[in-house]
Design a protein around this motif. Sequence first.
Motif, short mmCIF file in Angstrom:
data_model
loop_
_atom_site.label_atom_id
_atom_site.label_comp_id
_atom_site.label_asym_id
_atom_site.label_seq_id
_atom_site.Cartn_x
_atom_site.Cartn_y
_atom_site.Cartn_z
N SER A 42 60.35 9.10 106.31
CA SER A 42 59.96 10.19 107.35
C SER A 42 60.66 11.45 106.70
O SER A 42 60.42 12.55 107.48
CB SER A 42 60.45 9.67 108.69
OG SER A 42 62.09 9.90 108.94
N PHE A 71 69.11 7.72 107.80
CA PHE A 71 67.64 6.75 107.63
C PHE A 71 67.74 5.74 106.75
O PHE A 71 67.03 4.67 106.92
CB PHE A 71 66.75 7.99 107.16
CG PHE A 71 66.19 9.06 108.19
CD1 PHE A 71 66.41 8.64 109.74
CD2 PHE A 71 66.06 9.95 107.93
CE1 PHE A 71 66.20 9.47 110.69
CE2 PHE A 71 65.56 11.22 108.81
CZ PHE A 71 65.54 10.68 110.52
N LYS A 91 64.47 4.21 107.59
CA LYS A 91 63.27 5.25 107.82
C LYS A 91 63.30 6.31 106.95
O LYS A 91 62.89 7.34 107.29
CB LYS A 91 63.73 5.75 109.15
CG LYS A 91 63.59 4.85 110.55
CD LYS A 91 63.94 5.25 111.88
CE LYS A 91 63.95 4.38 112.94
NZ LYS A 91 64.39 4.92 114.23
#
Length: 301
Positions: A224, A216, A221
């Motif tokens: 998340s 990630f 990301k």
Amino acid sequence: PNIDDLDPPPWNKPLDFRIICMVFNRAHSLERLLNSLNTVDYMGAKVLVEVWLDRSRDDGSIDRSTYITASTFNFLHGDIRVHNHTRHVGIYGQWMGTWKPAPVSKEIAVFLEDDISVSPHLYRWLKNAHQKYDGRKEIAGYSLQGRSMKHNGAAGNLKAPKGQFCMLYKVVGSWGFSPQRENWLKYVEWYKKASKDLTFSPLVKGILPSHWYQIFIKQGKTESMWTMWHIYYTHINNEFTLYPSFPNNQGITINWQESGLHYQKKQTLKKGDPLLTKWNSTYDNLPDNPVKLDYGGIVIS
């Protein structure tokens, strides 16, 4: 993500049980969750359901159908109030910026994302667990799912030894989680400080969540996966989460694994994931010292 500005409003009535529902734009999921909350036996407790609606990252809007579902729902067992976040807060803000209990409050809180359904025995299980274990420094809180992987990559699901119906495990389960108050508030304050160091990554060597988090990072990301911060914090503080271990992977919650932040497309809910519908009186007698499992599900004490 920064959560310093999030300050949930107080609740000035007596309260035993606060249910925090985190939603964005899945009205049908929220309705299913709220309907399941109406099936719970609250044993005469004073209950508050709080629905927190996040805003769109793109234009700051609130999903209208989800808001209507929340604001018109008839909760049969207490109060319900709906909060529209004033900005996009993401999953970090939903988990860590929505509960600020009064110093004198003895309330139990539970966090539920919108693709969860709950057992009618939700409150009974949590009331017993909090009464039995709150105050123990090594217990971070109480996860509710009936099935969990082993986070070192070992095959099979977590399971307590035969004859035991609960266990302590190193990793939080986010399919419904009820924190132990003092440890949770300490964790949130730690996160606020630790997350300001942009060179720091909360990685624990040798477990799959760290591998996922590194992916990630490369993809941009990490917003998340709030759980990586909690995993790191409980690792360095030697804290455990209590899980149920009922027959046939029955859970106090199930996750419908719908398309959204965590799943790219709708999953097939496994037949081995039933809700606990029949209470066994044995479950009222929680063990003084639940078995502890390591990241591979091996008994360590």
